[in-house]
Design a protein around this motif. Structure first.
Motif, mmCIF file in Angstrom:
data_model
loop_
_atom_site.group_PDB
_atom_site.id
_atom_site.type_symbol
_atom_site.label_atom_id
_atom_site.label_comp_id
_atom_site.label_asym_id
_atom_site.label_seq_id
_atom_site.Cartn_x
_atom_site.Cartn_y
_atom_site.Cartn_z
ATOM 1 N N UNK A 171 -53.728 -24.559 25.865
ATOM 2 C CA UNK A 171 -54.045 -25.976 26.073
ATOM 3 C C UNK A 171 -55.524 -26.262 25.848
ATOM 4 N N UNK A 172 -56.378 -25.208 25.901
ATOM 5 C CA UNK A 172 -57.804 -25.434 25.705
ATOM 6 C C UNK A 172 -58.081 -25.894 24.278
ATOM 7 N N UNK A 173 -59.025 -26.807 24.149
ATOM 8 C CA UNK A 173 -59.411 -27.286 22.829
ATOM 9 C C UNK A 173 -60.238 -26.218 22.122
ATOM 10 N N UNK A 174 -60.140 -26.119 20.794
ATOM 11 C CA UNK A 174 -60.931 -25.122 20.060
ATOM 12 C C UNK A 174 -62.424 -25.395 20.188
ATOM 13 N N UNK A 175 -63.220 -24.329 19.978
ATOM 14 C CA UNK A 175 -64.672 -24.435 20.151
ATOM 15 C C UNK A 175 -65.304 -25.407 19.162
ATOM 16 N N UNK A 176 -64.790 -25.434 17.932
ATOM 17 C CA UNK A 176 -65.348 -26.353 16.940
ATOM 18 C C UNK A 176 -64.419 -27.554 16.763
ATOM 19 N N UNK A 177 -64.997 -28.640 16.262
ATOM 20 C CA UNK A 177 -64.212 -29.855 16.097
ATOM 21 C C UNK A 177 -63.232 -29.708 14.937
ATOM 22 N N UNK A 178 -62.018 -30.188 15.173
ATOM 23 C CA UNK A 178 -60.986 -30.201 14.136
ATOM 24 C C UNK A 178 -60.322 -31.564 14.173
ATOM 25 N N UNK A 179 -59.639 -31.956 13.108
ATOM 26 C CA UNK A 179 -58.925 -33.236 13.123
ATOM 27 C C UNK A 179 -57.897 -33.273 14.252
ATOM 28 N N UNK A 180 -57.747 -34.405 14.939
ATOM 29 C CA UNK A 180 -56.796 -34.481 16.056
ATOM 30 C C UNK A 180 -55.372 -34.125 15.669
ATOM 31 N N UNK A 181 -54.956 -34.429 14.418
ATOM 32 C CA UNK A 181 -53.581 -34.142 14.036
ATOM 33 C C UNK A 181 -53.317 -32.650 13.826
ATOM 34 N N UNK A 182 -54.358 -31.816 13.934
ATOM 35 C CA UNK A 182 -54.168 -30.372 13.830
ATOM 36 C C UNK A 182 -54.054 -29.692 15.191
ATOM 37 N N UNK A 183 -54.201 -30.455 16.261
ATOM 38 C CA UNK A 183 -54.014 -29.901 17.600
ATOM 39 C C UNK A 183 -52.537 -29.609 17.838
ATOM 40 N N UNK A 184 -52.263 -28.557 18.601
ATOM 41 C CA UNK A 184 -50.863 -28.338 18.971
ATOM 42 C C UNK A 184 -50.455 -29.341 20.042
ATOM 43 N N UNK A 185 -49.165 -29.416 20.305
ATOM 44 C CA UNK A 185 -48.671 -30.468 21.208
ATOM 45 C C UNK A 185 -49.181 -30.301 22.633
ATOM 46 N N UNK A 186 -49.379 -29.065 23.056
ATOM 47 C CA UNK A 186 -49.922 -28.833 24.399
ATOM 48 C C UNK A 186 -51.373 -29.285 24.478
ATOM 49 N N UNK A 187 -52.136 -29.040 23.440
ATOM 50 C CA UNK A 187 -53.523 -29.502 23.404
ATOM 51 C C UNK A 187 -53.604 -31.022 23.374
ATOM 52 N N UNK A 188 -52.691 -31.643 22.652
ATOM 53 C CA UNK A 188 -52.662 -33.110 22.606
ATOM 54 C C UNK A 188 -52.411 -33.676 23.998
ATOM 55 N N UNK A 189 -51.430 -33.101 24.718
ATOM 56 C CA UNK A 189 -51.128 -33.579 26.065
ATOM 57 C C UNK A 189 -52.306 -33.361 27.007
ATOM 58 N N UNK A 190 -52.977 -32.250 26.874
ATOM 59 C CA UNK A 190 -54.127 -31.995 27.755
ATOM 60 C C UNK A 190 -55.277 -32.958 27.443
#
Length: 756
Positions: A171-190
């Motif tokens: 669920x933790x966000x990656x250290x570097x910025x990435x496009x929001x649509x590349x987040x997994x669903x758990x990361x999106x919910x968090x």
């Protein structure tokens, strides 16, 4: 090296079974011997395409027919947009699930459904989880008569330590910025839901439903809807409370008190305190909670509760259709695995026509009656024990209710959960509401009068203080609304973290032996704690709903405290499900179940209780009667409410002893008492009839299903018929062929009979 939103481990199983084996041998590491107390084994399960197709039809999973635009469910967003007001509550959440027109899955109609050629991605991961869990839950591993069936039983017996589907990565966000649509669903919910900084944003309900299933999504939808509706109730309640502190109200209270000569008699509780007092502060504070505004607020909250439930039914129907659960009924729901294993016979389901496990209804009713008697005994015993045993009794009763509900042999999981919920709620209702009911309607009612005090088991009955019972009831509600909710929130925040810490500590030795290796997803999820379900979450909020409706005449600030609590509750629960719980199996649900029936019952009970509270506990009607009969400015009102002790009562040299009652010097009720009793009963009848009439009018005026939704339902049914059209045409052809043959055979028979 590029930034990756979530690592790809390649193989992703549908379900994981975990068991631990104690290890007695020593292992060598770097020339030193180390002892590992146990080893952990993981069994990864995946369902092949043929199995998924078979169970998708058996479980009546929904299949997509045609994509459709996303509907806008937020009434507040529509209102703000209409008046061109910027909406700070709205936020664009990436990767919103596509909305489809759907129908029940049929293998024979596979080509009619969208995406049927992609076997890898046709079924969502939540559907795959549910299918594998259904197989595990039905598997018999021993004797059916002993209910040795299903993975749940094996977990209780300790054969397995855990069984769970996998989370969709960290669920933790990656250290570097990435496009929001590349987040997994758990990361999106968090990132867009479970963080405290999102407390004022709309909940991404479609994303919650896609990840956790309809049952959990409906809980959060209901909690958010209820919290939003608390806002107007909190505003009105705060205004009513503040109106009791305005100069006019304070002047009235002081005017009432100023016409009592406290220097000429002692104002003690039933003449037991012989110290001369100035006008008690509690009398003045009591007016903050006991003034005409509280009567208005009681009526307002009665209308609020019913209107809230009516509009929730509309919201629920819209969400159920949007999430393809509107036609999900108990007849469609398969039997519980435990029921299937222990049912004594097989009979045809009158709706589906399929033979399935059957338990006689008379036998079930007999068991439910027996269980009800046990409940009554437990509830009565719990109401008599002291506070130190309440928590222990609660644990014992919950375990007993679970065993009784299993014994009653309910066919479906919905029926089982509804029966269990009702049993536990009855106990908790008595547990939490008995004290406020005692203060509101029993304390101070059977005290007697000087020289003839009422007793129980040799002890004098308890009386209310100088401010009356209503201020004591308000104090209790304040403690409950502030103290209990604060404690619950601290527990919800701390206990999962403590459990997670203990789980990680118990696995620390195993992780050390695997140092240098990348932990697998199933190993990371095993470190999380088991999901405890929604029962405690619903119970906490439904009990809160009872407090803000049943006793609102005594504590107008209750909706405000409930609103503040629920703002925190939404994020606490979201954080638990996203970050601290193992992923639960997605379950379908059409509504919030028996909880809605309980809410409706509480809303109706609140009308009756508030009517009696205003009539018998508040001083509103005695003041009204005094204004009408004696003095519109309440001059001498306190003297009016005080009676003189009988001459035979020995008050020595302390002067005239008086007490709060409508009695003469002989202790008999005066004519004013009977007049006031008639006014009180008349008020109760009028209050209930007027409120219930308006409530029925609201129920009639607000349809359960919005008109726009009815059009969508008809559209979806039309598409479903079109998808199955060729099958219907075949049935029609067979029907006419059979009819023609029957007609031909009949004519042939008549011809032969004539010739013979």
């Amino acid at each position: 090296m590029g930034c990756v939103a979530h690592p790809d481990f390649g193989y992703s199983p549908d379900y994981v079974l975990v068991w631990e084996v104690k290890s007695h041998r020593k292992r060598k590491a770097h020339g030193k011997e180390k002892v590992h107390p146990f080893t952990i084994h993981y069994l990864k399960l995946s369902a092949p395409w043929e199995v998924l197709v078979f169970y998708a039809e058996e479980l009546s999973l929904r299949a997509p027919l045609q994509a459709q635009p996303h509907p806008d469910f937020n009434t507040s967003a529509q209102i703000l947009q209409k008046f061109y007001v910027p909406n700070v509550l709205a936020e664009t959440v990436p990767n919103r699930p596509v909305d489809y027109y759907t129908c029940a899955f049929r293998k024979s109609k596979m080509e009619k459904f969208l995406g049927c050629g992609d076997h890898e991605n046709y079924f969502t991961d939540t559907q795959r989880h549910r299918i594998v869990y259904e197989i595990l839950a039905r598997t018999v591993y021993g004797k059916r008569k002993r209910a040795e069936v299903g993975v749940a039983r094996l977990l209780k017996e300790g054969a397995f330590k855990a069984a769970f589907p996998l989370h969709d990565g960290p669920f933790e966000l990656p250290a570097c910025e990435i496009p929001p649509d590349q987040l997994n669903r758990r990361q999106v919910l968090y990132h867009y839901w479970a963080r405290w900084s999102k407390w004022y944003k709309y909940q991404p309900l479609d994303h919650i439903r896609e990840y956790f299933g309809e049952k959990i999504a409906l809980y959060f939808a209901w909690l958010g809807f209820y919290t939003a509706w608390l806002l107007p109730a909190a505003i009105v309640g705060t205004f009513v409370f503040v109106s009791g502190t305005l100069p006019t109200a304070v002047h009235t209270a002081e005017l009432v008190l100023s016409h009592v000569s406290f220097s000429t008699f002692s104002f003690g509780i039933l003449c037991t305190n012989y110290t001369s007092l100035s006008p008690p502060l509690r009398l003045q504070v009591g007016y903050l909670f006991d003034h005409p505004g509280t009567v208005f607020f009681s009526v307002f909250m009665s209308f609020w509760a019913v209107t809230f439930l009516e509009y929730w039914k509309r919201k629920n129907a819209t969400l159920a259709h949007h999430w393809d659960c509107m036609d999900f009924h108990e007849e469609e729901e398969p039997p519980r695995p435990e029921f299937a294993a222990m049912a004594p016979a097989m009979e045809e389901n009158p709706v589906t026509g399929v033979k399935e496990p059957y338990f006689p209804e008379k036998a079930r009713l007999s068991r439910m009656l027996t269980g009800s008697m046990v409940i009554i005994v437990m509830v009565r015993s719990s109401s008599m024990v002291n506070l130190a045993l309440i928590l222990l009794m609660g644990q014992v009763y919950t375990a007993l209710a679970e065993q009784l509900t299993k014994w009653e042999m309910h066919r479906t999981q919905t029926q089982y959960e509804d029966a269990f919920t009702f049993k536990v709620f009855i106990f908790q209702f008595v547990n939490f509401y008995s004290s406020p009911f005692y203060v509101a309607f029993f304390k101070g009612r059977f005290v007697g009068y000087p020289g003839h005090y009422g007793t129980l088991f040799g002890m004098r009955n308890e009386d209310c203080g100088p401010g009356g019972c209503l201020i004591e009831l308000a104090e209790q509600l304040f403690i409950i609304m502030m103290g209990k909710q604060l404690i619950n929130n601290v527990q919800e925040f701390v206990i999962p973290k403590v459990k997670a810490w203990r789980q990680k500590q118990s696995l620390a030795s195993v992780k050390k032996s695997q140092s240098g290796q990348e932990p697998q997803p199933w190993e990371q999820d095993y470190e999380l704690i088991e999901c405890e379900g929604l029962f405690d979450e619903y119970l906490e909020i439904v009990l809160q709903f009872g407090f803000i409706t049943i006793f609102v005449a005594a504590f107008p600030l209750a909706p405000l405290f409930a609103l503040l609590n629920n703002w925190a509750e939404v994020r606490l629960d979201a954080h638990k499900f996203v970050c601290e719980y193992r992923r639960p199996v997605a379950e379908r649900a059409q509504n919030i179940g028996v909880w809605f029936i309980i809410l409706e019952a509480l809303s109706h009970v609140s009308v009756i209780v508030n009517a009696f509270l205003i009539a018998f506990t508040s001083d509103f009607l005695p003041r009204l009667l005094y204004k009408y009969k004696f003095d519109n400015d309440l001059n001498g009102y306190v003297n009016f409410t005080l009676a003189y002790a009988p001459p035979s009562y020995n008050y020595s040299s302390h002067g005239v002893c008086r007490y709060k009652a409508f009695r003469d010097e002989n202790g008999n009720y005066t004519l004013v008492y009977w007049e006031l009793l008639a006014v009180r009963l008349g008020f109760i009848i009028a209050f209930e009839h007027v409120v219930f009439f308006v409530l029925r009018a609201i129920d009639w005026m607000v349809p359960d299903i919005p008109e726009s939704l009815e059009v969508k339902i008809k559209r979806e049914r039309y598409l479903a018929k079109q998808a199955l059209a060729d099958n219907q045409e075949a049935l029609v052809t067979i029907y006419f062929m059979t009819t023609d043959l029957a007609s031909h055979f009949g004519k042939r028979k008549m011809y032969l009979s004539r010739n013979i």
